[in-house]
Design an enzyme around this catalytic site. Structure first.
Site, PDB file in Angstrom:
ATOM      1  N   TYR A 143      25.983  43.897  50.742  1.00 47.64           N
ATOM      2  CA  TYR A 143      25.927  45.125  51.534  1.00 47.64           C
ATOM      3  C   TYR A 143      24.967  46.154  50.925  1.00 47.64           C
ATOM      4  O   TYR A 143      24.589  47.123  51.573  1.00 47.64           O
ATOM      5  CB  TYR A 143      27.316  45.751  51.681  1.00 47.64           C
ATOM      6  N   LYS A 200      32.585  31.521  46.470  1.00 44.46           N
ATOM      7  CA  LYS A 200      31.995  30.368  47.177  1.00 44.46           C
ATOM      8  C   LYS A 200      31.105  29.672  46.142  1.00 44.46           C
ATOM      9  O   LYS A 200      29.887  29.516  46.320  1.00 44.46           O
ATOM     10  CB  LYS A 200      31.204  30.884  48.397  1.00 44.46           C
ATOM     11  N   ASP A 232      36.493  30.045  52.118  1.00 45.74           N
ATOM     12  CA  ASP A 232      36.921  29.394  53.364  1.00 45.74           C
ATOM     13  C   ASP A 232      38.362  28.908  53.240  1.00 45.74           C
ATOM     14  O   ASP A 232      39.178  29.062  54.155  1.00 45.74           O
ATOM     15  CB  ASP A 232      35.969  28.251  53.765  1.00 45.74           C
ATOM     16  N   ASP A 256      35.905  42.397  52.352  1.00 49.34           N
ATOM     17  CA  ASP A 256      35.884  43.101  53.635  1.00 49.34           C
ATOM     18  C   ASP A 256      36.571  42.244  54.695  1.00 49.34           C
ATOM     19  O   ASP A 256      37.451  42.700  55.434  1.00 49.34           O
ATOM     20  CB  ASP A 256      34.397  43.332  54.007  1.00 49.34           C
ATOM     21  N   ASP A 260      40.840  42.464  56.152  1.00 50.31           N
ATOM     22  CA  ASP A 260      41.194  42.652  57.566  1.00 50.31           C
ATOM     23  C   ASP A 260      42.125  41.538  58.043  1.00 50.31           C
ATOM     24  O   ASP A 260      43.061  41.774  58.801  1.00 50.31           O
ATOM     25  CB  ASP A 260      39.922  42.644  58.437  1.00 50.31           C
TER      26      ASP A 260
END
Ligand code: NAD
Length: 370
Positions: A143, A200, A232, A256, A260
């Site tokens: 980001y 990852k 994942d 992020d 959620d």
């Protein structure tokens, strides 16, 4: 008795309503515990744009920096949606994060047993409730990396011209990874001493560095049992065995998304608190996960519990008042167990529906009874 300075940024929409509730609860905590909370109200977001054409006036940032902790409601609303980027209410959030050096975002996803049926997950998966803390790195990674778009003169295998290309760079330094991992390990120590480092690492070089740094600092936290999990897989395990997960620490983008997902498991945005922390000893910022809810602003029906639970995080993480924090959380549970609900979390016709003020009063009453 200790005196604490709390910088309060009510913001827009329901922000002023829910921060008022949390301050009233903190006042009750002060009375019962003998501590003194001094509140300084300052403006940010849309209301600050209206008053001084700046979403984050310098006085607000100064007040935040000079406080022991910051309590924020929410900023934004349709009135300011069409302003350019730096003039938008959300710029206040970025400015506060940057100005206070807040690199760790903590989101607590708790499914209270009383609200179990609000969860989209099957009853047998969440029958014992859910209590997950997601620690997300907040100021690094993709980001904040280098980014750009440019026309490409390349072609695909079948000869199709590539057209425009865009890129976003994920970059993490050892020091950035180490400080967020330390937050994760420290919180794991305060909870069940279990930590999942999500990455990852089968693909990403940055993730491999996260693993190396984890191995380096883990010996400083010998009591914490940690494991690595691919992102994942983590997104699947959150659905399959949410009740077994405790503390997750991860990068900005993975955090992020996963926070959620974890929030959705609780089924109610009005119940989710969060904290953003910087270096130890510096003020942290505490706010509900929800936004300014313009659709219900001023109606007196907003659920204040996410902000009250954020105030509990503030007591624990910035003021070191863990016992009082636990009592506020216990009071919220007691009120829910008594069948009291704001309209957004009502699931049964037997619930007693309360407005923002009445719900706040119930929590204070339950807290004082403990
Ligand atoms: P929102 O969270 O404000 O509202 C989504 C839905 O949830 C609405 O129906 C709302 O009524 C309901 N809701 C939210 N909080 C509630 C509460 N405490 N009690 C009862 N119901 C509640 O999200 P949105 O509608 O996407 O955004 C509205 C504004 O808030 C936008 O301007 C957005 O940019 C801003 N926003 C700010 C923050 C922040 O300040 N940190 C976060 C998210 C959104």
């Amino acid at each position: 008795m200790t005196k604490f300075n709390i910088c309060v940024i009510p913001g827009d929409g329901i922000g002023p309503e829910v921060t008022k509730s949390a301050c009233e609860v903190l006042e009750a905590v002060g009375k019962k515990s003998g501590h003194e909370f001094v509140f300084q109200d300052v403006i940010a977001g849309g209301c600050a744009i209206d008053q001084c054409d700046d979403p984050l006036p310098s006085e607000t940032l100064e007040a935040a920096k000079n406080s022991d902790a910051v309590l924020l409601g929410a900023v934004g609303g349709p009135k300011w949606d069409n302003l350019p980027g730096k003039k938008r209410p959300e710029a206040a959030l970025l400015g506060l994060r940057k100005g206070l050096g807040l690199f760790a975002n903590l989101r607590l996803a708790v499914l209270f047993p009383e609200l179990r049926s609000a969860s989209p997950l099957r009853e047998d998966i969440v029958k014992d409730g859910v209590d997950i803390m997601i620690v997300r790195e907040l100021t690094g990674g993709i980001y904040f990396g280098e980014r750009g778009t440019a026309p490409s003169d390349g072609v695909l295998e079948d000869g199709t011209p590539k057209g425009m290309e865009a890129y976003d760079v994920e970059r993490y330094s050892e020091a950035e990874i180490e400080r967020i991992l330390k937050v994760g390990f420290t919180i794991a120590m305060q909870r069940k001493k279990r930590l999942i480092v999500v990455d990852k690492a089968n693909i990403l070089e940055t993730s491999r560095l996260w693993r190396k740094v984890t191995e380096k600092i883990a010996p400083s936290f010998p009591e914490v049992a940690y494991e690595f999990m691919y992102v994942d897989n983590a997104s699947m395990q959150l659905l399959r065995q949410a009740a077994q997960m405790d503390v997750i620490v991860t990068s900005n983008m993975f955090g992020d998304i996963l926070s959620d997902e974890a929030g959705m498991i609780t089924g109610s945005i009005g119940m989710l608190p969060s904290a953003s922390l910087g270096e130890p000893g510096k003020p942290g910022m505490y706010e509900p996960v929800h936004g300014s809810a313009p659709d219900i602003a001023g109606k007196g029906i907003a659920n204040p519990l996410a902000t009250i639970l954020s105030a509990a995080m503030l007591l624990r993480s910035s003021l070191g008042l863990s016992d009082e924090a636990a009592k506020v959380e216990q009071a919220v549970r007691a009120v829910l167990a008594g069948g009291y609900r704001t309209v957004d979390i009502s699931l049964s016709k037997d619930d007693t529906i309360l407005g923002t003020k009445e719900m706040t009063d119930k929590v204070i009453e339950a807290y004082l009874d403990l």
